[in-house]
Scaffold this motif. Sequence first.
Motif, PDB file in Angstrom:
ATOM      1  N   GLY A 193     -58.473  73.146  -4.878  1.00 19.69           N
ATOM      2  CA  GLY A 193     -58.026  72.444  -6.078  1.00 19.69           C
ATOM      3  C   GLY A 193     -57.225  71.206  -5.712  1.00 19.69           C
ATOM      4  N   PRO A 194     -57.226  70.195  -6.567  1.00 19.75           N
ATOM      5  CA  PRO A 194     -56.462  68.980  -6.268  1.00 19.75           C
ATOM      6  C   PRO A 194     -54.957  69.203  -6.470  1.00 19.75           C
ATOM      7  N   ALA A 195     -54.163  68.712  -5.531  1.00 17.35           N
ATOM      8  CA  ALA A 195     -52.708  68.843  -5.643  1.00 17.35           C
ATOM      9  C   ALA A 195     -52.184  68.149  -6.894  1.00 17.35           C
ATOM     10  N   LYS A 196     -52.898  67.119  -7.352  1.00 17.52           N
ATOM     11  CA  LYS A 196     -52.449  66.385  -8.544  1.00 17.52           C
ATOM     12  C   LYS A 196     -52.442  67.267  -9.792  1.00 17.52           C
ATOM     13  N   ARG A 197     -53.067  68.434  -9.717  1.00 15.64           N
ATOM     14  CA  ARG A 197     -53.011  69.378 -10.826  1.00 15.64           C
ATOM     15  C   ARG A 197     -51.549  69.734 -11.162  1.00 15.64           C
ATOM     16  N   LEU A 198     -50.693  69.709 -10.144  1.00 16.36           N
ATOM     17  CA  LEU A 198     -49.274  70.009 -10.356  1.00 16.36           C
ATOM     18  C   LEU A 198     -48.606  68.987 -11.270  1.00 16.36           C
ATOM     19  N   LEU A 199     -49.194  67.790 -11.358  1.00 14.21           N
ATOM     20  CA  LEU A 199     -48.614  66.750 -12.213  1.00 14.21           C
ATOM     21  C   LEU A 199     -48.872  67.005 -13.692  1.00 14.21           C
ATOM     22  N   ARG A 200     -49.658  68.035 -14.006  1.00 10.97           N
ATOM     23  CA  ARG A 200     -49.816  68.426 -15.410  1.00 10.97           C
ATOM     24  C   ARG A 200     -48.555  69.090 -15.946  1.00 10.97           C
ATOM     25  N   LEU A 201     -47.734  69.581 -15.052  1.00 11.75           N
ATOM     26  CA  LEU A 201     -46.454  70.157 -15.468  1.00 11.75           C
ATOM     27  C   LEU A 201     -45.557  69.052 -16.019  1.00 11.75           C
ATOM     28  N   PRO A 202     -44.750  69.345 -17.025  1.00 11.37           N
ATOM     29  CA  PRO A 202     -43.786  68.340 -17.487  1.00 11.37           C
ATOM     30  C   PRO A 202     -42.862  67.971 -16.318  1.00 11.37           C
ATOM     31  N   HIS A 203     -42.792  66.688 -16.000  1.00  9.43           N
ATOM     32  CA  HIS A 203     -42.017  66.293 -14.834  1.00  9.43           C
ATOM     33  C   HIS A 203     -41.312  64.962 -15.049  1.00  9.43           C
ATOM     34  N   THR A 204     -40.316  64.748 -14.220  1.00 10.91           N
ATOM     35  CA  THR A 204     -39.635  63.468 -14.167  1.00 10.91           C
ATOM     36  C   THR A 204     -39.973  62.834 -12.818  1.00 10.91           C
ATOM     37  N   GLU A 205     -40.083  61.520 -12.798  1.00 11.88           N
ATOM     38  CA  GLU A 205     -40.441  60.814 -11.570  1.00 11.88           C
ATOM     39  C   GLU A 205     -39.210  60.165 -10.965  1.00 11.88           C
ATOM     40  N   VAL A 206     -39.121  60.261  -9.637  1.00  7.53           N
ATOM     41  CA  VAL A 206     -37.954  59.770  -8.900  1.00  7.53           C
ATOM     42  C   VAL A 206     -38.437  58.810  -7.828  1.00  7.53           C
ATOM     43  N   ARG A 207     -37.930  57.603  -7.841  1.00  5.12           N
ATOM     44  CA  ARG A 207     -38.306  56.611  -6.833  1.00  5.12           C
ATOM     45  C   ARG A 207     -37.733  57.020  -5.488  1.00  5.12           C
ATOM     46  N   VAL A 208     -38.595  57.139  -4.484  1.00  2.16           N
ATOM     47  CA  VAL A 208     -38.184  57.459  -3.111  1.00  2.16           C
ATOM     48  C   VAL A 208     -38.667  56.303  -2.240  1.00  2.16           C
ATOM     49  N   ALA A 209     -37.759  55.408  -1.931  1.00  2.00           N
ATOM     50  CA  ALA A 209     -38.116  54.194  -1.203  1.00  2.00           C
ATOM     51  C   ALA A 209     -38.034  54.420   0.302  1.00  2.00           C
ATOM     52  N   GLY A 210     -38.811  53.630   1.033  1.00  2.00           N
ATOM     53  CA  GLY A 210     -38.712  53.612   2.486  1.00  2.00           C
ATOM     54  C   GLY A 210     -39.303  54.826   3.164  1.00  2.00           C
ATOM     55  N   THR A 211     -38.783  55.125   4.362  1.00  2.23           N
ATOM     56  CA  THR A 211     -39.380  56.150   5.208  1.00  2.23           C
ATOM     57  C   THR A 211     -39.383  57.559   4.611  1.00  2.23           C
ATOM     58  N   PRO A 212     -38.419  57.978   3.778  1.00  3.86           N
ATOM     59  CA  PRO A 212     -38.493  59.331   3.231  1.00  3.86           C
ATOM     60  C   PRO A 212     -39.757  59.604   2.415  1.00  3.86           C
ATOM     61  N   GLY A 213     -40.369  58.564   1.882  1.00  2.00           N
ATOM     62  CA  GLY A 213     -41.568  58.744   1.074  1.00  2.00           C
ATOM     63  C   GLY A 213     -42.866  58.554   1.829  1.00  2.00           C
ATOM     64  N   ARG A 214     -42.773  58.362   3.151  1.00  2.00           N
ATOM     65  CA  ARG A 214     -43.991  58.051   3.914  1.00  2.00           C
ATOM     66  C   ARG A 214     -44.467  59.237   4.736  1.00  2.00           C
ATOM     67  N   ASP A 215     -45.798  59.361   4.840  1.00  2.00           N
ATOM     68  CA  ASP A 215     -46.391  60.437   5.625  1.00  2.00           C
ATOM     69  C   ASP A 215     -47.120  59.864   6.837  1.00  2.00           C
ATOM     70  N   VAL A 216     -47.609  60.769   7.678  1.00  2.00           N
ATOM     71  CA  VAL A 216     -48.341  60.394   8.884  1.00  2.00           C
ATOM     72  C   VAL A 216     -49.779  60.866   8.713  1.00  2.00           C
ATOM     73  N   ASP A 217     -50.661  59.943   8.373  1.00  2.00           N
ATOM     74  CA  ASP A 217     -52.086  60.256   8.289  1.00  2.00           C
ATOM     75  C   ASP A 217     -52.852  59.733   9.490  1.00  2.00           C
ATOM     76  N   THR A 218     -52.390  58.630  10.046  1.00  2.00           N
ATOM     77  CA  THR A 218     -53.094  57.968  11.147  1.00  2.00           C
ATOM     78  C   THR A 218     -52.099  57.647  12.267  1.00  2.00           C
ATOM     79  N   PRO A 219     -52.589  57.362  13.480  1.00  2.00           N
ATOM     80  CA  PRO A 219     -51.682  56.921  14.547  1.00  2.00           C
ATOM     81  C   PRO A 219     -50.892  55.665  14.169  1.00  2.00           C
ATOM     82  N   ASP A 220     -51.481  54.786  13.377  1.00  2.00           N
ATOM     83  CA  ASP A 220     -50.753  53.594  12.927  1.00  2.00           C
ATOM     84  C   ASP A 220     -49.567  53.962  12.048  1.00  2.00           C
ATOM     85  N   ASP A 221     -49.747  54.985  11.191  1.00  2.00           N
ATOM     86  CA  ASP A 221     -48.627  55.453  10.361  1.00  2.00           C
ATOM     87  C   ASP A 221     -47.471  55.918  11.239  1.00  2.00           C
TER      88      ASP A 221
END
Length: 195
Positions: A159-187
Motif C-alpha cells: 500500500g502507498p505510505a501516502k494513505r496515512l495522509l488521509r488521517l486528519p493532520h497538521t503539516e509542520v515545515r522541517v527545513a534543511g537536513t532533518p527533512g532529507r533522506d538518503v536515496d542515492t550516493p549523491d544524497d
Amino acid sequence: MADERAREGREDVTVVVLAGGGSTRFGTDKLAADLGGVTVLDHLLGGLPAHWPVVLVGPRRDTVRSDAVWVREDPPGGGPLAGVATGAEAVHTALMAVVAGDMPHAAAAVPRLLTALDEARPEVAAAVAVDDDAHVNPLLAVYRVAAVREALPASAHDGPAKRLLRLPHTEVRVAGTPGRDVDTPDDLERLRRDG
C-alpha cells in the motif's frame, strides 16, 4: 523551548523506525553507509532521546540501540505502509513517531512534530513533516496510535505510505537536513557536506 519540553520526560511516545527496503537506487545497503564515522541508521538512532522506546521494522542488525525491539512485516518486503502497520502493532504508547531509517538527521525534527500534535485539536491524528521541496512526508511524522490502527487496511502490503495522509493532520515545515533522506550516493554526499 516547547520542543525541548517535548523531548524531556515524555513517556507517551515510541519511535518506529523503518529499517527495511532494498536500497535499489543506492546500490548497496544505504542504512549501513558511513556518515561521520557511524552508519546512517545509527546516526538517526543516536539522535533520539535514550529513554524513548524504539521499534525497528526490518531485518535485525547491530545498532547503537541494543534495547530496541525488532519486528518484521509478514511477508517481508511489503513496503513502508506495511512497515508502519507492523510497527504500530508493537507500540504500547498513545503516540508514535514514524521515521524512515534513511533520514539520519530526522531525530531533530521529532520534538517539533510532537509539539505540533500536542497543540492541535483532539481530532487531529498526526503532525506530518513538509520538507524544503514542499513534499509532505508521512514517513517523518507523529501519529496517534489508535487512529493509525483504525485507519489502516487489513493488509497494508504494497500500500502507498501516502494513505496515512488521509488521517486528519497538521503539516509542520522541517527545513534543511532533518527533512532529507538518503536515496542515492549523491544524497549521502550532500548530507556529508551540509550536515
